[in-house]
Structures are given as C-alpha cells and as structure tokens.
Design a protein around this motif. Structure first.
Motif, mmCIF file in Angstrom:
data_model
loop_
_atom_site.group_PDB
_atom_site.id
_atom_site.type_symbol
_atom_site.label_atom_id
_atom_site.label_comp_id
_atom_site.label_asym_id
_atom_site.label_seq_id
_atom_site.Cartn_x
_atom_site.Cartn_y
_atom_site.Cartn_z
ATOM 1 N N ILE A 240 61.355 11.928 -1.503
ATOM 2 C CA ILE A 240 60.648 12.430 -0.323
ATOM 3 C C ILE A 240 59.720 11.368 0.272
ATOM 4 O O ILE A 240 59.730 11.149 1.491
ATOM 5 C CB ILE A 240 59.886 13.726 -0.671
ATOM 6 C CG1 ILE A 240 60.890 14.865 -0.929
ATOM 7 C CG2 ILE A 240 58.914 14.110 0.438
ATOM 8 C CD1 ILE A 240 60.250 16.165 -1.327
ATOM 9 N N PRO A 241 58.873 10.663 -0.551
ATOM 10 C CA PRO A 241 58.085 9.582 0.071
ATOM 11 C C PRO A 241 58.956 8.516 0.722
ATOM 12 O O PRO A 241 58.604 7.985 1.781
ATOM 13 C CB PRO A 241 57.282 9.018 -1.113
ATOM 14 C CG PRO A 241 57.201 10.127 -2.085
ATOM 15 C CD PRO A 241 58.494 10.858 -1.962
ATOM 16 N N ARG B 11 56.878 9.716 -21.749
ATOM 17 C CA ARG B 11 56.512 10.179 -20.416
ATOM 18 C C ARG B 11 57.167 11.528 -20.143
ATOM 19 O O ARG B 11 58.228 11.832 -20.710
ATOM 20 C CB ARG B 11 56.949 9.164 -19.357
ATOM 21 C CG ARG B 11 56.314 7.810 -19.505
ATOM 22 C CD ARG B 11 56.659 6.936 -18.305
ATOM 23 N NE ARG B 11 58.093 6.777 -18.161
ATOM 24 C CZ ARG B 11 58.797 5.808 -18.716
ATOM 25 N NH1 ARG B 11 58.176 4.907 -19.480
ATOM 26 N NH2 ARG B 11 60.088 5.715 -18.516
ATOM 27 N N PRO B 12 56.581 12.360 -19.266
ATOM 28 C CA PRO B 12 57.209 13.651 -18.929
ATOM 29 C C PRO B 12 58.609 13.436 -18.354
ATOM 30 O O PRO B 12 58.811 12.609 -17.477
ATOM 31 C CB PRO B 12 56.259 14.242 -17.885
ATOM 32 C CG PRO B 12 54.937 13.585 -18.135
ATOM 33 C CD PRO B 12 55.266 12.201 -18.616
ATOM 34 N N GLY B 13 59.575 14.195 -18.887
ATOM 35 C CA GLY B 13 60.934 14.099 -18.391
ATOM 36 C C GLY B 13 61.725 12.927 -18.917
ATOM 37 O O GLY B 13 62.862 12.717 -18.490
ATOM 38 N N GLY C 111 63.444 19.984 -13.418
ATOM 39 C CA GLY C 111 62.523 18.861 -13.598
ATOM 40 C C GLY C 111 63.091 17.575 -13.046
ATOM 41 O O GLY C 111 62.376 16.788 -12.412
ATOM 42 N N ARG C 112 64.387 17.359 -13.275
ATOM 43 C CA ARG C 112 65.016 16.143 -12.746
ATOM 44 C C ARG C 112 65.009 16.150 -11.217
ATOM 45 O O ARG C 112 64.760 15.125 -10.572
ATOM 46 C CB ARG C 112 66.442 16.022 -13.283
ATOM 47 C CG ARG C 112 67.145 14.740 -12.870
ATOM 48 C CD ARG C 112 68.522 14.635 -13.492
ATOM 49 N NE ARG C 112 68.428 14.529 -14.948
ATOM 50 C CZ ARG C 112 68.954 15.417 -15.792
ATOM 51 N NH1 ARG C 112 69.620 16.453 -15.309
ATOM 52 N NH2 ARG C 112 68.837 15.262 -17.085
ATOM 53 N N LEU C 113 65.276 17.336 -10.649
ATOM 54 C CA LEU C 113 65.261 17.433 -9.187
ATOM 55 C C LEU C 113 63.865 17.165 -8.635
ATOM 56 O O LEU C 113 63.713 16.471 -7.619
ATOM 57 C CB LEU C 113 65.749 18.816 -8.757
ATOM 58 C CG LEU C 113 67.241 19.115 -8.983
ATOM 59 C CD1 LEU C 113 67.556 20.553 -8.594
ATOM 60 C CD2 LEU C 113 68.107 18.149 -8.185
ATOM 61 N N PHE C 114 62.829 17.719 -9.303
ATOM 62 C CA PHE C 114 61.461 17.492 -8.832
ATOM 63 C C PHE C 114 61.079 16.019 -8.931
ATOM 64 O O PHE C 114 60.435 15.469 -8.030
ATOM 65 C CB PHE C 114 60.468 18.349 -9.614
ATOM 66 C CG PHE C 114 60.397 19.783 -9.154
ATOM 67 C CD1 PHE C 114 60.109 20.084 -7.835
ATOM 68 C CD2 PHE C 114 60.642 20.815 -10.031
ATOM 69 C CE1 PHE C 114 60.049 21.400 -7.401
ATOM 70 C CE2 PHE C 114 60.591 22.135 -9.610
ATOM 71 C CZ PHE C 114 60.297 22.431 -8.293
ATOM 72 N N ARG C 115 61.483 15.374 -10.038
ATOM 73 C CA ARG C 115 61.159 13.949 -10.179
ATOM 74 C C ARG C 115 61.904 13.112 -9.139
ATOM 75 O O ARG C 115 61.343 12.154 -8.586
ATOM 76 C CB ARG C 115 61.501 13.476 -11.593
ATOM 77 C CG ARG C 115 60.523 13.968 -12.645
ATOM 78 C CD ARG C 115 60.775 13.276 -13.978
ATOM 79 N NE ARG C 115 62.091 13.588 -14.515
ATOM 80 C CZ ARG C 115 62.368 14.657 -15.247
ATOM 81 N NH1 ARG C 115 61.409 15.538 -15.523
ATOM 82 N NH2 ARG C 115 63.587 14.852 -15.722
#
Length: 466
Positions: free
Chosen positions: A317-318, A59-61, A307-311
């Motif tokens: 956020i949700p 999987r990505p990341g 990338g870790r922060l975005f994931r």
C-alpha cells in the motif's frame, strides 16, 4: 545494475520436540534458500514463557517450521495407479478414510509423491496422518513460548531435505543423483530411518528408541547388505549421547555422525552439530501454504494467510501510494503545461482577433478614402499614399480634390503633437507639396479631447516627382 542480481537474504526458524515437554528451536540466516549462519539456538520447556521467542529474536510472521517427529505421526506408503498429480489428489481422501484410525474431525493429514513410474503408470505416495488433539497440544505449547509455526511437517520431509542440494530443495523435489542412500535420525525418544536409492525416497520408518520393533532393526540391517562403499553412505544425523551411538553403530557399522558426512542440503552451513540438524532442515522448508501445511488447523491456516496478506499490504500500500503520488505529480505537471499551452493559445487568438479587427478597420478606412477620392476622380496611387501616411490615431472626415490637383484633408487628431507628426509625414512624401495646416480649438467630448484640423496641399503627379 548489480542490484538486480543481489542475493535474497531472509531468516527462518526450525522447531522440534525433544520429549517431556521440551523443545529445541534454531533460527537461521538464509541466502537464496541456503543456510548461511545459525543466528540463535535455544531449548525451552513448558515453564519458559515467551522468553524462547525473545532469545531467538523472531519477528512477527517469520517463517517458522515445526518438524513433527515420526513417532508422533502415522506413515503409510501407498501405491496408486496414476502419475497425474490431479488424479492423485482426488484419490487421496478415499485412501485416507481407508487407513485412518481416527474420525475425520480428529484427523490431520498430508502426503508427498515420493516416486513416479511413467512406464508402469504408478506412483508411490507417502501418506502422513496425525491426531488433531496432539497437534493442538504442540501448538499451544509453542504459542505459550511466543512461537507461532507457519508450517508443520513430518520430520521425514525435513530429513529428506538434507539429502538434496539447495536448488532441488527449494522446489521440494527429492529426485537426484546423490550417492546417499540412507539417513537415520535419533532425537529425544524417537528414531527415524529414511532410505534413498539413487536419490529417490524409498521408505521412511519411525520408532521409539526405548522399544525398537524388530522390523525396524531388520530394515536397518538390510541397508548393510549388497552395498558398495564407493556409492553409499549412511549417516546418523542427530545423536543425543554416545551410548545411543554405540548401540546404533552395532546395528549399522557403516554409519557415521553427521559432522563427518558432507550432506548436500547443508553445504552452505559449516560446523553443524548433530542435535541441530533436524531444526536446521525444518527451517529450510519453502515458505507458503501447500500440501505440507495441511497438518495445521484450518483456523491457524486462515490466520497465517491473513497475516501474510496484511504484511504484504503494509509493504504494497505505501508503494502504491508513492506510485500514485508520482503519477499525480506527473499529471499535475502535464495538466499545468496543458493549461499554460491553452492560455498561450487563447492569448494568441485574442491577438489575432485584435489584428484582424485592426485590419478590418484599416480596410474600412481605405475603402472610405477610396470612395472619397473616387468622387473627385483622384488616382488610386494618391489614395494608397494617403492611406500609408495616415496613422490610426487620425480620423479623416473630409477630402477634396480638384482638377488643379489641390487636395484638402479634414479630420480630427487626438492631440497637437499627433497632428504635427501627421503633417510632417505628409511633407516627407513625394506626392504632396506646399502642405499647410489650419486647426481649431481643442474641444472635449465623451470620448475625450481632440483637435479639428484642415490640411491643404498640392498633389505632384508621379511623372513629375524627383
């Protein structure tokens, strides 16, 4: 509450270089940091393209560790006069410049404190140096295969991870009481010897299989001397062919294949094949950027962090929005309750004000009646009785009371029925007798229709009432 104690299940990939442009990749299922199952395994070359990542199902990341073989890096053992990690961290840049054969812009390095002696006040540190161009070549080949390592570490660290139980491995502590003393790895063209004493990493030495230095063989043979079989094991972890095994077994007669050795770091993974060992050990590396990730280029480290922060943001956020929605719903509910309470309070205030106005009007009427009766010297009891019997719809504008106890009441009624009810109320009272009524026509005014009336009656004293 069983979900509080449920196992944390994840997955990770381990990678190693086999030589001639070929790589091995193993994807593991992890539970609380321990290997539980090999999900997929593949060997790919320079022409494989992104099919390697698809075959693994990465999987990505996903946490992906590339174990850089010992022959591709320089290992240097240092003895530093400190046991404090912060002081050692300040010493290391100077030590690196002293031993590095490459300029700073071509250098990647990391280190691990292998042993501390608090009594003597020194630490043994293993310094790892790698050439940036060589690391970048590996990364380019792995990226072309669709794999993006989140960590690069020397294979020495991966091998050492096989020697410790999972609880210690997660903390990357190599100290322990395990009886294993030496571990020899053979993969591709590379060999690596990792030696432990009472569970503490003593040294690591790398060599190419085709040109094994005599010093490497001497150190390997030294492990066979003064050893008690009850507390010693040496294992060949990864062996590509039987010919290599026979050659190494001549050097290390006590050596055994990894399939025959119970390694603490792999207790959760049954039936592990020797060639898979290094990839499996690499995949067990703890996630998160740290000292062992300094072999990655700075740009790649920034990409991993972002990338870790975005994931994390995609998950956080949700959750924050959901929590904010819950708070907004609670706020709206309690605000609605508050508004309803305020509206009820206002209604009650209006009713109280209305009641107060009625009381004030009744007080004024009582005062007017009392004033009228005082002019004719009427007793107060008569005033109170008349006040009780007169409804608010009746407006009195004339009162007359003489010495013979004759009472004349004049006023206006809103209608004939209302006037009749008033007369009936006076007749029902014990104070009034011979109640008679005269009324006129029902005129109209701006306030509406009303009836003029005049009521005559005789007042009965209290002592004569029955």
């Amino acid at each position: 509450m069983a979900w509080f104690t449920s196992a944390r299940k994840t997955s990770a990939c381990g990678l190693e270089y086999l030589g001639d442009g070929r790589y091995r990749a193993v994807r593991l299922a992890l539970e609380n940091g321990s290997a539980k199952q090999i999900l997929a395994e593949t060997v790919f070359g320079p022409d494989s393209g992104p099919s390697a990542a698809r075959a693994l199902g990465c999987r990505p990341g996903e946490h992906t560790v590339f174990a850089l073989l010992g022959a591709s890096v320089l290992l240097q053992w240092l003895t530093l006069p400190s046991v404090d990690e912060r002081q050692i961290a300040r010493m290391m840049p100077h030590e690196v410049r002293a031993v590095s054969p490459w300029p700073d812009d071509e250098l990647r390095w990391c280190y691990r404190i292998a042993q501390r002696d608090a009594v003597e006040g020194y630490s043994r540190v293993m310094l790892v140096l790698a050439r940036a161009s060589r690391v970048n070549e590996h990364l380019a080949a792995l990226h072309a295969a669709g794999l993006r390592p989140t960590r690069i570490e020397p294979s020495t660290f991966s091998l050492a991870r096989l020697m410790v139980p999972p609880a210690s491995r997660v903390k990357e502590r190599w100290e322990g009481d395990e009886p294993c003393t030496a571990l020899l790895y053979v993969g591709g063209k590379d060999m690596e010897l990792v030696r432990f004493a009472a569970g503490v990493l003593q040294f690591a030495r790398a060599a190419e299989r085709e040109g094994i230095p005599e010093s490497f063989l001497r150190e390997t043979r030294a492990l066979e001397h003064d050893v008690d079989d009850a507390n010693y094991e040496s294992a060949v972890v990864a062996l590509e062919d039987d010919a290599a095994w026979a050659r190494l077994h001549d050097v290390m007669p006590l050596a055994r294949r990894v399939e025959d050795v119970d390694l603490p770091g792999l207790n959760g993974l049954p039936r592990l094949g020797g060639p898979q060992a290094l990839c499996v050990a690499a995949a067990l590396a703890p996630a998160g950027l740290g000292a062992m990730d300094d072999l990655l280029p700075p740009a790649e480290q920034r990409r991993i962090v972002l990338g870790r922060l975005f994931r994390q943001a995609a998950v956080t956020i949700p959750a924050i929005l959901w929590f904010a929605g819950v708070l907004y719903g609670l706020f709206a509910y309690f605000l609605g309750q508050e508004r309803a309470y305020i509206e009820r309070a206002r209604t009650e205030v209006r009713e109280l004000r209305s009641d107060a106005g009625d009381l004030q009007a009744q007080s004024q009427r009582l005062a007017a009646l009392r004033g009228e009766f005082q002019q004719v010297s009427a007793p107060l009891e008569i005033v109170l009785e008349l006040y009780r019997r007169t409804p608010q719809s009746i407006a009195l504008n004339f009162l007359s009371y003489d010495a013979r106890r004759n009472l004349v009441i004049g006023g206006e009624a809103p209608s004939y029925p209302a006037l009749l009810e008033y007369v009936t109320a006076l007749q029902d009272s014990a104070w009034f007798r011979e109640v008679g009524m005269n009324y006129g026509a029902q005129p109209r005014s701006s306030a509406g229709a009303f009836v003029d009336f005049k009521i005559t009656c005789r007042v009965v004293p209290k002592d004569e009432q029955r």
